[in-house]
Write a protein that holds these residues in place. Structure first.
Motif, PDB file in Angstrom:
ATOM      1  N   ARG A 313     -16.255  -0.072 -24.168  1.00 16.40           N
ATOM      2  CA  ARG A 313     -14.927   0.411 -24.297  1.00 16.40           C
ATOM      3  C   ARG A 313     -14.857   1.501 -25.160  1.00 16.40           C
ATOM      4  NH1 ARG A 313     -16.278  -4.747 -27.951  1.00 16.40           N
ATOM      5  NH2 ARG A 313     -15.281  -3.902 -30.005  1.00 16.40           N
ATOM      6  N   LYS A 314     -15.456   1.632 -26.463  1.00 20.15           N
ATOM      7  CA  LYS A 314     -15.645   2.355 -27.352  1.00 20.15           C
ATOM      8  C   LYS A 314     -15.052   4.244 -26.408  1.00 20.15           C
ATOM      9  CE  LYS A 314     -16.692  -0.162 -31.489  1.00 20.15           C
ATOM     10  NZ  LYS A 314     -17.022  -0.124 -32.404  1.00 20.15           N
ATOM     11  N   ILE A 361      -7.549  -1.759 -28.380  1.00 25.74           N
ATOM     12  CA  ILE A 361      -7.275  -1.784 -29.642  1.00 25.74           C
ATOM     13  C   ILE A 361      -8.397  -0.346 -29.790  1.00 25.74           C
ATOM     14  CG2 ILE A 361      -8.220  -2.975 -31.402  1.00 25.74           C
ATOM     15  CD1 ILE A 361      -8.480  -5.898 -29.538  1.00 25.74           C
ATOM     16  N   LYS A 365      -7.075   2.507 -32.511  1.00 23.60           N
ATOM     17  CA  LYS A 365      -8.199   2.609 -34.022  1.00 23.60           C
ATOM     18  C   LYS A 365      -8.295   3.911 -33.822  1.00 23.60           C
ATOM     19  CE  LYS A 365     -11.590  -1.538 -33.738  1.00 23.60           C
ATOM     20  NZ  LYS A 365     -12.677  -1.988 -33.609  1.00 23.60           N
ATOM     21  N   TYR A 403      -3.486 -11.820 -27.600  1.00 24.64           N
ATOM     22  CA  TYR A 403      -5.239 -11.177 -28.311  1.00 24.64           C
ATOM     23  C   TYR A 403      -4.941 -10.164 -28.788  1.00 24.64           C
ATOM     24  CZ  TYR A 403      -9.143  -8.569 -27.502  1.00 24.64           C
ATOM     25  OH  TYR A 403     -10.344  -7.688 -27.399  1.00 24.64           O
ATOM     26  N   SER A 406      -3.704 -10.994 -31.684  1.00 18.72           N
ATOM     27  CA  SER A 406      -4.335 -11.603 -32.989  1.00 18.72           C
ATOM     28  C   SER A 406      -5.434 -10.844 -33.616  1.00 18.72           C
ATOM     29  CB  SER A 406      -5.337 -12.830 -32.274  1.00 18.72           C
ATOM     30  OG  SER A 406      -6.101 -11.949 -31.335  1.00 18.72           O
ATOM     31  N   ASN A 407      -6.067  -8.996 -32.749  1.00 15.98           N
ATOM     32  CA  ASN A 407      -6.369  -7.784 -33.445  1.00 15.98           C
ATOM     33  C   ASN A 407      -6.021  -7.043 -34.838  1.00 15.98           C
ATOM     34  OD1 ASN A 407      -8.879  -7.566 -32.811  1.00 15.98           O
ATOM     35  ND2 ASN A 407      -8.541  -8.903 -30.588  1.00 15.98           N
ATOM     36  N   GLN A 409      -3.443  -8.973 -37.661  1.00 13.49           N
ATOM     37  CA  GLN A 409      -3.227  -9.819 -38.203  1.00 13.49           C
ATOM     38  C   GLN A 409      -1.659 -10.063 -37.774  1.00 13.49           C
ATOM     39  OE1 GLN A 409      -3.254  -6.428 -40.607  1.00 13.49           O
ATOM     40  NE2 GLN A 409      -5.974  -7.163 -39.747  1.00 13.49           N
ATOM     41  N   LEU A 443      -5.449 -18.923 -31.006  1.00 17.44           N
ATOM     42  CA  LEU A 443      -6.533 -17.908 -31.295  1.00 17.44           C
ATOM     43  C   LEU A 443      -6.596 -18.085 -32.720  1.00 17.44           C
ATOM     44  CD1 LEU A 443      -6.122 -15.199 -29.477  1.00 17.44           C
ATOM     45  CD2 LEU A 443      -8.313 -15.643 -29.235  1.00 17.44           C
ATOM     46  N   ARG A 448      -0.841 -20.507 -39.714  1.00 11.38           N
ATOM     47  CA  ARG A 448      -0.881 -19.523 -39.549  1.00 11.38           C
ATOM     48  C   ARG A 448       0.218 -18.600 -38.781  1.00 11.38           C
ATOM     49  NH1 ARG A 448      -3.952 -14.696 -39.243  1.00 11.38           N
ATOM     50  NH2 ARG A 448      -2.423 -12.858 -40.458  1.00 11.38           N
TER      51      ARG A 448
ATOM     52  N   GLY B  76     -17.549  -6.900 -31.761  1.00 10.68           N
ATOM     53  CA  GLY B  76     -16.586  -5.885 -33.056  1.00 10.68           C
ATOM     54  C   GLY B  76     -15.413  -5.942 -32.761  1.00 10.68           C
ATOM     55  N   THR B  77     -15.097  -6.946 -31.932  1.00 10.97           N
ATOM     56  CA  THR B  77     -13.413  -7.192 -32.521  1.00 10.97           C
ATOM     57  C   THR B  77     -13.251  -8.454 -32.968  1.00 10.97           C
ATOM     58  OG1 THR B  77     -12.874  -8.290 -30.468  1.00 10.97           O
ATOM     59  CG2 THR B  77     -12.709  -6.624 -30.371  1.00 10.97           C
ATOM     60  N   ARG B  78     -11.813  -8.879 -33.273  1.00 11.10           N
ATOM     61  CA  ARG B  78     -11.500  -9.430 -34.226  1.00 11.10           C
ATOM     62  C   ARG B  78     -10.962 -10.912 -33.695  1.00 11.10           C
ATOM     63  NH1 ARG B  78      -9.667  -7.323 -39.415  1.00 11.10           N
ATOM     64  NH2 ARG B  78     -10.433  -4.954 -39.475  1.00 11.10           N
ATOM     65  N   LEU B  79     -11.365 -12.460 -34.578  1.00 13.42           N
ATOM     66  CA  LEU B  79     -11.256 -13.482 -34.535  1.00 13.42           C
ATOM     67  C   LEU B  79     -11.140 -13.438 -35.722  1.00 13.42           C
ATOM     68  CD1 LEU B  79     -10.523 -15.950 -32.795  1.00 13.42           C
ATOM     69  CD2 LEU B  79     -12.715 -17.128 -32.797  1.00 13.42           C
ATOM     70  N   ASP B  80      -9.974 -14.318 -36.166  1.00 15.97           N
ATOM     71  CA  ASP B  80      -9.631 -14.563 -37.516  1.00 15.97           C
ATOM     72  C   ASP B  80      -9.122 -14.049 -38.938  1.00 15.97           C
ATOM     73  OD1 ASP B  80      -8.243 -17.488 -37.551  1.00 15.97           O
ATOM     74  OD2 ASP B  80     -10.047 -18.771 -38.057  1.00 15.97           O
ATOM     75  N   ASP B  81      -9.111 -12.617 -38.267  1.00 13.49           N
ATOM     76  CA  ASP B  81      -8.599 -11.216 -38.795  1.00 13.49           C
ATOM     77  C   ASP B  81     -10.477 -11.108 -39.572  1.00 13.49           C
ATOM     78  OD1 ASP B  81      -6.143 -11.823 -38.432  1.00 13.49           O
ATOM     79  OD2 ASP B  81      -6.093 -12.778 -40.456  1.00 13.49           O
TER      80      ASP B  81
END
Lengths: 778, 101
Positions: A313-314, A361, A365, A403, A406-407, A409, A443, A448, B76-81
């Motif tokens: 993916r990168k 994502i 970045k 999704y 969740s990445n 915040q 997730l 939250r 490398g991705t996020r879960l729970d920040d």
């Protein structure tokens, strides 16, 4: 001698790396690099001829974006060695034909494009290319072959014209005109029932959702109007005009497309996804119009980058952002549109949905100053147009957005969507927010979610995902099962056996009357057992799974018939109706452990008790996982059967052949693995039984759909109300989704479905969904 | 031995998942990781003494291909920040769920 071999190997490797890398960033110009490489290769044509042929052909197919660089190189080599040019053409023609036979449709298209571009480099004569294109048009006009085959041949021709149109126009104008007329005639006759099934949006405002061949045809017509000049394809051969013009040209041999075979799989048609136009990207370079050929070329190039780097993916994000013509186009918009086109591709996306999410994502970045904004704008546009979005894409949009949030915040300006607070709950906009929150909560966690939404959005905060155990409530005393339930809790806590559980339940009376068809099962026993056991395991998925596997025997005893299994599901729902994810994993577990059958789940989903849940996403997640489970089972059994049959056939053929030592040793191992006729027969029986179950499952699902939809349509008709309600749109969309998501498996039962369910007397609205599906692979 | 271990890793369908928050639940992990394929089981890493989650887990898929996709798209991705890290694991053995916390 060994030294020689390794020396040769070294030279070969060096040649390969030179050829592979030509056209990459370099201190000198592309022209001088090409000239230099041509000289190096010329010197090595003696020893390394076949190696060079192979590498060049590989590059042509695997790096289609560098097509014109390699055609120029071949052109230069042809000018130096006419023989080599001829051999290369031969090699490429073989690659084209082999790709067609192997159904490698993109490889075939790249080979064709390469041959076409060789006309520009004076390696091939224009008239022989036209002859090939004419043969392909003939293939498209064949009778009694699938439309998808005919479509492909026309698509291949049209998508080659941006490269060679100008040259053909200058040299063979009337022949080119004739070809285009043939294409137009073909397109005018072509059926397009599939078009509506594949659209992301039901309406054409603001952007038409065009069928791919129609769109490309418009782009080609526009290109023709512009005298076949386009601004996207680099053409390094122009710099070598004088050298190339001096070379002799080859003629293509007669190439006849291989005839259709029933085993051939052709690409399915698609609809060109458009979400942006030039007004959406006000600053910087202008977005090419929908019918400019540049739009097609850019999109095709971006799709091929995704395809090439999808496993990293990168790298994928980096290559997308490094697009060669990035300064001439609004790149971020083009990328985002192409990625959503892939995510929303019908019937199914080419990659896992999460692959696109993770690439987006990475893009955010890598390009934090622009990408997140463009993506937010895209989300806004998708949300604004969600009213007419098809249901499958609605689901994918929810999955992606939750999704993505969740990445990052869960930051989003919800206030902008305040206007939808006054809309009906079933309207797609509030529905989207609610479903996104439910997925986000999976997730994340309840607290939250309450924090991320503004106060005015409180109605979208999901209910806390807790069990609703009636036997522990204040008014439980009046329930007939409470005593047994409390006793069961004590017994299970004391680690009782499954038999002891049955003992506790033994005296519960059966509320069903004797006359009822199947009084062998006792719904009260199931109620007390299922709700109590699942409540005891409510701490986590693992606890629930452990409870189910420990008392598997009790489930099997209590719920043998389908009706009883539906009763199990109903009780699971009664306990867990606030926890959608739990219900999904429990259904999955009970299917895997054969506590419930697929047909029971399907019938339960369509049952009266679930009416209130009917337009919620999770219910369909369950149905699709159920169908997938069935399909997987059938695919596995048929794979095993084919393997066994092959082994049997191989073993039989080898007995009659030569008897040298090596062979007989091989035979021995093969015979050891060789299945007996009897084993194969048993496997056939198992597959047949599984296919019967699968067919039955599809029949149940489609019949239930037909029943509720017909009932709705008739009722609206008699009451004089508009049938096209939110409920209707969701439901007909779900029907469409079942067809499309499982089209490969449903396909097998098309004729059964047509004779048993989708008959001519059906309401045309429902029938049309079936007809669209049939036309996908026609 | 090292060779046996390497062989196990090459065919494994189990991933070690690290740098999770102590509060991340099995349910959350299930939701994210099932986006790459059907999960056979999740084993939460627990503190040896307190028996509470302590920031790691094992996720076992049914197929190698699904586990590979997990490494590609979730690692490398996020879960729970928090950025989750995944790596091949030779396969879960009882007792390995107890970490130091």
């Amino acid at each position: 001698k060994r030294r020689r071999v390794s020396e040769n190997q070294e030279i070969e490797d060096r040649l390969e790396s030179l050829i592979l890398r030509v056209g990459e960033k370099s201190t000198s110009s592309l022209e001088s690099n090409l000239e230099g490489l041509a000289s190096v290769l010329e010197a090595d044509l003696g020893t390394f001829r076949s190696k060079i042929l192979r590498i060049l052909t590989d590059c042509a197919i695997k790096m289609p974006e560098k097509c014109t660089i390699y055609t120029t190189l071949v052109g230069l080599l042809n000018a130096k060695s006419f023989n080599f040019g001829g051999e290369f053409v031969e090699y490429m023609v073989r690659t084209f034909k082999d790709s067609l036979k192997a159904c490698k449709w993109d490889a075939a298209r790249y080979a064709l494009r390469f041959l076409a571009d060789l006309v520009n480099c004076h390696v091939l004569s224009a008239s022989s290319l036209l002859q090939l294109l004419d043969n392909m048009i003939d293939a498209a006009n064949e009778d009694n072959v699938p439309q998808v085959r005919r479509d492909w041949y026309v698509f291949a021709i049209l998508s080659t014209l941006p490269w060679v149109g100008r040259e053909l126009y200058e040299k063979k104008e009337s022949a080119l005109e004739h070809l285009l007329v043939s294409v137009e005639v073909f397109l005018n006759k072509r059926g397009k029932k599939h078009h509506n099934a594949l659209r992301v949006w039901a309406i054409d405002v603001p952007h038409p959702q065009e069928e791919y061949l129609d769109c490309l045809w418009s782009q080609i017509r526009k290109l023709k109007q512009d005298n076949w000049s386009e601004k996207h394809i680099p053409r390094p051969y122009l710099a070598f005009d004088s050298i190339l013009c001096g070379a002799l040209q080859h003629t293509l041999p007669t190439i006849l497309p291989p005839p259709h075979h029933d085993s051939y799989l052709y690409p399915m048609p698609w609809v060109v996804f458009r979400m942006f136009d030039y007004t959406d990207c006000p600053e910087g370079p202008i977005m090419p119009g929908a019918h400019s050929i540049e739009r097609f070329l850019i999109e095709e190039h971006l799709h091929s980058i995704i395809d090439m780097y999808k496993l990293e993916r990168k790298d994928c994000a980096a290559h997308l952002l490094n697009f060669p013509y990035k300064l001439k186009i609004p790149l971020e918009y083009c990328i985002v549109e192409v990625i959503f086109a892939e995510l929303f591709h019908m019937p199914t996306p080419r990659c896992l949905e999460i692959a696109y999410g993770s690439i987006l994502i990475e893009l955010c970045k890598l390009q934090p100053s622009t990408m997140p904004q463009v993506l937010a704008q895209a989300t806004e546009i998708l949300f604004m147009r969600i009213d007419s979005m098809n249901v499958s894409c609605f689901d994918r949009f929810v999955n992606w957005f939750s999704y993505h949030l969740s990445n990052f915040q869960f930051r989003w300006s919800w206030e902008d969507w305040e206007s939808c607070l006054t809309l009906d709950d079933e309207h797609p906009k509030p529905k989207f927010i609610r479903e996104t929150m439910l997925k986000s909560m999976r997730l994340s966690y309840y607290q939250r979610i309450t924090e991320i939404l503004p106060e005015s959005f409180s109605r979208f905060v999901p209910v806390k995902a807790e069990p609703d155990y009636k036997y522990a409530k204040d008014d439980a005393a009046s329930l007939p099962g409470t005593m047994a339930a409390h006793q069961l809790v004590v017994s299970i806590r004391q680690k009782c056996t499954p038999e002891e559980v049955l003992g506790v339940l033994k005296d519960l009376p059966n509320p069903r009357s004797e006359e009822e068809a199947d009084s062998r099962f006792n719904p009260l026993k199931i109620d007390v057992f299922v709700q109590t056991l699942l409540n005891l395991g409510s701490k986590s998925f693992s606890h629930s799974f452990a409870a189910i596997s420990k008392f598997h025997y009790v489930f099997k005893i209590l719920a043998e018939s389908e009706e009883a299994q539906i009763c199990v599901l109903r009780n699971m729902f009664e306990l867990w109706h606030h926890h959608q994810q739990m219900m999904i994993v429990l259904v999955d577990k009970m299917l895997k452990t054969q506590i419930v059958e697929c047909s029971a789940v399907a019938n339960w989903i369509f049952s009266k008790e679930m009416v209130g849940e009917f337009t919620k996403m999770y219910l369909w997640e369950m149905l699709h996982l159920t169908i997938k489970k069935m399909n997987k089972h059938v695919i596995k059994l048929s794979g095993e059967l084919n393997e066994a049959r092959e082994k049997l056939a191989r073993a039989e053929s080898s007995t009659s052949e030569s008897e040298d030592e090596e062979d007989s040793a091989k035979k021995k191992t093969e015979n050891a693995e060789k299945p007996t006729e009897e084993m194969v027969e048993r496997m056939e029986e198992r597959l047949e039984a599984a296919q019967a179950d699968q067919k039955n499952l599809f029949l149940i699902v489609f019949q239930r759909f037909i029943m509720i939809l017909s009932e709705h349509l008739v009722r609206c008709d008699t009451d004089g109300r508009d049938y096209n309600t939110h409920w209707y749109k969701w439901t007909i969309g779900r029907l469409q989704q079942v067809f499309l998501e499982h089209h490969e498996q449903v396909q097998k039962y098309s004729s059964t479905l047509e004779t048993l369910l989708f008959t001519q007397d059906l309401d045309p609205h429902i029938l049309e969904v079936f007809q669209q599906f049939v036309s996908l692979q026609s | 031995t090292k060779a046996e271990q390497d062989k196990l890793l090459r065919v494994s369908t189990t991933l070690y998942v690290g740098s999770l928050s102590f509060y991340t639940t099995e349910e959350q992990i299930h939701e994210l990781f099932s986006r790459c394929g059907d999960i056979r089981r999740i084993i939460m890493g627990l503190d040896k003494y307190k028996k509470t989650p302590c920031g790691f887990c094992f996720v076992e898929y049914y197929t190698r291909a699904d586990a590979e996709n997990c490494l590609r798209y979730i690692n490398g991705t996020r879960l729970d920040d928090r950025i989750v890290r995944t790596d091949w694991d030779a396969g879960f053995i009882e007792g390995r769920q107890y970490g130091r916390g």
